[in-house]
Motif scaffolding. Structure first.
Motif, PDB file in Angstrom:
ATOM      1  N   LYS A  36       0.877  -1.169   0.000  1.00  0.00           N
ATOM      2  CA  LYS A  36       0.000   0.000   0.000  1.00  0.00           C
ATOM      3  C   LYS A  36       0.919   1.225   0.000  1.00  0.00           C
ATOM      4  CE  LYS A  36      -3.911  -0.141   2.184  1.00  0.00           C
ATOM      5  NZ  LYS A  36      -4.984  -0.113   3.220  1.00  0.00           N
ATOM      6  N   VAL A  37       0.830   2.017  -1.059  1.00  0.00           N
ATOM      7  CA  VAL A  37       1.772   3.126  -1.271  1.00  0.00           C
ATOM      8  C   VAL A  37       1.015   4.444  -1.371  1.00  0.00           C
ATOM      9  CG1 VAL A  37       3.564   4.069  -2.794  1.00  0.00           C
ATOM     10  CG2 VAL A  37       3.370   1.588  -2.485  1.00  0.00           C
ATOM     11  N   LEU A  38       1.573   5.489  -0.780  1.00  0.00           N
ATOM     12  CA  LEU A  38       0.995   6.833  -0.841  1.00  0.00           C
ATOM     13  C   LEU A  38       1.896   7.757  -1.654  1.00  0.00           C
ATOM     14  CD1 LEU A  38      -0.999   9.084   0.092  1.00  0.00           C
ATOM     15  CD2 LEU A  38       0.489   9.387   2.099  1.00  0.00           C
ATOM     16  N   ASP A  39       1.320   8.402  -2.662  1.00  0.00           N
ATOM     17  CA  ASP A  39       1.989   9.492  -3.388  1.00  0.00           C
ATOM     18  C   ASP A  39       1.234  10.759  -3.002  1.00  0.00           C
ATOM     19  OD1 ASP A  39       3.162  11.249  -5.113  1.00  0.00           O
ATOM     20  OD2 ASP A  39       2.745  10.133  -6.950  1.00  0.00           O
ATOM     21  N   ALA A  40       1.794  11.517  -2.063  1.00  0.00           N
ATOM     22  CA  ALA A  40       1.048  12.592  -1.402  1.00  0.00           C
ATOM     23  C   ALA A  40       0.847  13.837  -2.255  1.00  0.00           C
ATOM     24  CB  ALA A  40       1.763  12.969  -0.099  1.00  0.00           C
ATOM     25  N   CYS A  41       1.747  14.088  -3.200  1.00  0.00           N
ATOM     26  CA  CYS A  41       1.667  15.286  -4.057  1.00  0.00           C
ATOM     27  C   CYS A  41       1.888  14.816  -5.491  1.00  0.00           C
ATOM     28  CB  CYS A  41       2.712  16.314  -3.654  1.00  0.00           C
ATOM     29  SG  CYS A  41       2.757  16.675  -1.874  1.00  0.00           S
ATOM     30  N   SER A  42       0.876  14.241  -6.117  1.00  0.00           N
ATOM     31  CA  SER A  42       1.101  13.316  -7.227  1.00  0.00           C
ATOM     32  C   SER A  42       1.101  13.910  -8.634  1.00  0.00           C
ATOM     33  CB  SER A  42       0.040  12.207  -7.180  1.00  0.00           C
ATOM     34  OG  SER A  42       0.321  11.208  -8.116  1.00  0.00           O
ATOM     35  N   ALA A  43       0.304  14.936  -8.887  1.00  0.00           N
ATOM     36  CA  ALA A  43       0.126  15.411 -10.266  1.00  0.00           C
ATOM     37  C   ALA A  43       1.465  15.803 -10.903  1.00  0.00           C
ATOM     38  CB  ALA A  43      -0.828  16.595 -10.288  1.00  0.00           C
ATOM     39  N   PRO A  44       1.601  15.548 -12.203  1.00  0.00           N
ATOM     40  CA  PRO A  44       0.598  15.022 -13.142  1.00  0.00           C
ATOM     41  C   PRO A  44       0.530  13.502 -13.239  1.00  0.00           C
ATOM     42  CG  PRO A  44       2.540  15.684 -14.364  1.00  0.00           C
ATOM     43  CD  PRO A  44       2.824  16.020 -12.918  1.00  0.00           C
ATOM     44  N   GLY A  45       1.272  12.779 -12.400  1.00  0.00           N
ATOM     45  CA  GLY A  45       1.113  11.335 -12.337  1.00  0.00           C
ATOM     46  C   GLY A  45       2.251  10.496 -12.869  1.00  0.00           C
ATOM     47  N   GLY A  46       3.327  11.114 -13.305  1.00  0.00           N
ATOM     48  CA  GLY A  46       4.459  10.358 -13.838  1.00  0.00           C
ATOM     49  C   GLY A  46       5.061   9.407 -12.820  1.00  0.00           C
ATOM     50  N   LYS A  47       5.241   9.880 -11.599  1.00  0.00           N
ATOM     51  CA  LYS A  47       5.862   9.047 -10.566  1.00  0.00           C
ATOM     52  C   LYS A  47       4.883   8.001 -10.041  1.00  0.00           C
ATOM     53  CE  LYS A  47       8.962  12.828  -9.312  1.00  0.00           C
ATOM     54  NZ  LYS A  47       8.339  13.841 -10.205  1.00  0.00           N
ATOM     55  N   ALA A  48       3.607   8.375  -9.904  1.00  0.00           N
ATOM     56  CA  ALA A  48       2.598   7.420  -9.427  1.00  0.00           C
ATOM     57  C   ALA A  48       2.464   6.248 -10.391  1.00  0.00           C
ATOM     58  CB  ALA A  48       1.249   8.115  -9.257  1.00  0.00           C
ATOM     59  N   THR A  49       2.466   6.538 -11.689  1.00  0.00           N
ATOM     60  CA  THR A  49       2.340   5.455 -12.669  1.00  0.00           C
ATOM     61  C   THR A  49       3.599   4.600 -12.712  1.00  0.00           C
ATOM     62  OG1 THR A  49       2.969   7.040 -14.416  1.00  0.00           O
ATOM     63  CG2 THR A  49       0.612   6.592 -14.120  1.00  0.00           C
ATOM     64  N   HIS A  50       4.753   5.219 -12.490  1.00  0.00           N
ATOM     65  CA  HIS A  50       5.999   4.442 -12.430  1.00  0.00           C
ATOM     66  C   HIS A  50       5.966   3.497 -11.231  1.00  0.00           C
ATOM     67  CE1 HIS A  50      10.718   4.510 -12.592  1.00  0.00           C
ATOM     68  NE2 HIS A  50      10.201   3.360 -12.977  1.00  0.00           N
ATOM     69  N   ILE A  51       5.492   4.007 -10.101  1.00  0.00           N
ATOM     70  CA  ILE A  51       5.357   3.170  -8.903  1.00  0.00           C
ATOM     71  C   ILE A  51       4.421   1.997  -9.186  1.00  0.00           C
ATOM     72  CG2 ILE A  51       4.387   3.120  -6.563  1.00  0.00           C
ATOM     73  CD1 ILE A  51       5.379   6.082  -6.317  1.00  0.00           C
ATOM     74  N   ALA A  52       3.294   2.295  -9.839  1.00  0.00           N
ATOM     75  CA  ALA A  52       2.314   1.247 -10.162  1.00  0.00           C
ATOM     76  C   ALA A  52       2.923   0.201 -11.089  1.00  0.00           C
ATOM     77  CB  ALA A  52       1.082   1.878 -10.804  1.00  0.00           C
TER      78      ALA A  52
END
Length: 451
Positions: A254-270
């Motif tokens: 379970k991972v939190l990306d607290a300041c995510s936009a535009p989503g490049g890092k969140a999608t990399h994590i996923a």
């Protein structure tokens, strides 16, 4: 498109960016998508817009030598002169007489006979005499500021923080083009196959040292590639790719990306989680949180939940010790991405940096409570200012004695980064000139063992 129509569009965009303090890449992309710019003119359009903004202070220094002190020049006329001088000084492919003719015609249309006469006189004088040499500026710091078009306060600040050599190299690099880099979607294609495909399409590419998913586009238009248009790769700077690599998310976490936009890092994590587990991505504004959702959909990732929420209030959503991994890619001054958003260096102030530093520390203090006891947290920014980076981390550690820098972070960096000039006891500052990337800071934090 007629050349004066193209130059008029360039002037309109430059005025909008200057007047409204808009992001150049957004305004420019909007104009390119409008259909008003022919495909064959897109390269020149982009070059003149970015170049004029990037070199604004240098161009004004040149202009001052040919305009009487105290003379009032209308903003649109000054911008027209800037873009014309930029072409005369920095671009070889356009003859001076053509540049001057187009500028005079635009001045006639937008102003009056006097405007056209003034523009003609200034540009003809520059054509005859040439622009003044910046090496004649006696003050060292001012010479760096004018030559590289960085505000004096910023040059002085960086010299105080990093010394003359790093500052000068950083400022010089900020005026140069940065290669585009892309990240492969590993659930759809391997990096090796992507490199083979791009090479077969005529692009010159090489693997990134920062991430096993990264590819550097040395030459060629990635935007025309099937891999890009069909979402096998997404554009991301190498430094940003390093974040997910250092965070080490695993499947079913379970991972939190607290300041995510535009989503490049969140999608990399996923992607690193193989589309398993849960990634909770938040941003302050609903419009930006929507960008994260769109990016996830684009890359066919279903394990990301995006929701607009203030990072400083996430305790309202989640109990303490909820997440295995936390990323705080904090809102910052953006002084590390000047090459792609050159207007930043003119719009930001030292007061902005002070305010952002306070917000960053506030986010760290609030979000850190949500990490599990054995979890790790990455703090990162796309700035090169110590107050937002090292100072924030030191203040956080000073206020939270149960936290420490995860020392294994330094050993897990890609080998070329381990001896980087930006290494400190609290993290890694990447400078734009060191690896030809964005300027970026990151570190990894964890709780001290209770033993």
């Amino acid at each position: 498109m007629q050349t004066n129509q193209l130059r008029n569009s360039i002037l309109d965009v430059l005025i909008r960016i200057d007047k409204d303090q808009g992001f150049s890449h957004l305004v420019l992309n909007e104009e390119l998508k409008s259909g008003r710019i022919l495909a064959k003119d897109e390269g020149l359009f982009t070059e003149i817009v970015y170049g004029t903004i990037q070199q604004k202070m240098t161009l004004d220094f040149y202009l001052e030598a040919f305009v009487k002190q105290g003379k009032k020049v209308q903003p649109w006329v000054k911008m027209l002169l800037r873009m014309s001088i930029y072409q005369m000084v920095y671009l070889d492919r356009i003859p001076d007489h053509a540049i001057i003719h187009e500028a005079v015609e635009i001045a006639k249309t937008r102003g009056h006979k006097g405007s056209a006469s003034f523009v003609n006189g200034v540009l003809r004088s520059i054509q005859r005499k040439g622009v003044p040499e910046t090496n004649q500026i006696q003050d060292r710091n001012k010479r760096i500021a004018i030559t590289t078009s960085h505000p004096m306060w910023l040059v002085n600040r960086w010299i105080d923080q990093y010394g003359l050599e790093i500052t000068e190299e950083m400022c010089k690099t900020n005026t140069k083009h940065k290669p585009i880099t892309v990240r492969v979607q590993p659930l759809k294609v391997t990096r090796e196959k992507a490199i083979q495909q791009l090479t077969s399409e005529g692009l010159e590419v090489e693997p990134s040292l920062f991430s096993p998913q990264g590819i550097i586009i040395v030459d060629g238009n990635i935007l025309k590639s099937k891999l890009f248009t069909e979402d096998y790769v997404t554009i991301q700077d190498q430094t940003s790719m390093l974040v997910a690599e250092i965070l080490h998310p695993e499947q079913n976490m379970k991972v939190l990306d607290a300041c995510s936009a535009p989503g490049g890092k969140a999608t990399h994590i996923a992607e690193k989680m193989r589309n398993h587990g849960e990634v909770y991505a938040h941003d302050l504004h609903a419009k930006k949180a929507k960008l994260v959702k769109e990016k996830a959909d684009q890359l066919h990732l279903t394990n990301i939940q995006a929701l607009a929420y203030d990072a400083r209030k996430l305790q309202e959503l989640y109990p303490v010790h909820t997440f295995d991994r936390i990323l705080i890619d904090a809102p910052c001054s953006g002084l590390g991405v000047i090459r792609g958003k050159p207007e930043i260096k003119y719009h930001k102030t030292e007061n902005d940096i002070e305010k952002l530093s306070s917000i960053q520390l506030d986010i760290l203090n609030h979000v850190s409570t949500l990490l599990k006891e054995e979890g790790t947290m990455v703090y990162s920014t796309c700035t090169t200012d110590k107050l937002e980076n090292e100072t924030v981390v030191r203040r956080f550690l000073g206020q939270n004695e149960c936290w420490q820098v995860d020392k294994t972070f330094f050993d897990e960096l890609p080998e070329p980064l381990r001896g980087s000039i930006g290494i400190s006891s609290v993290g890694l500052q990447i400078f734009p000139h060191t690896f030809n990337t964005d300027g970026f800071f990151l570190t990894r934090l964890k709780r001290k063992s209770s033993e």
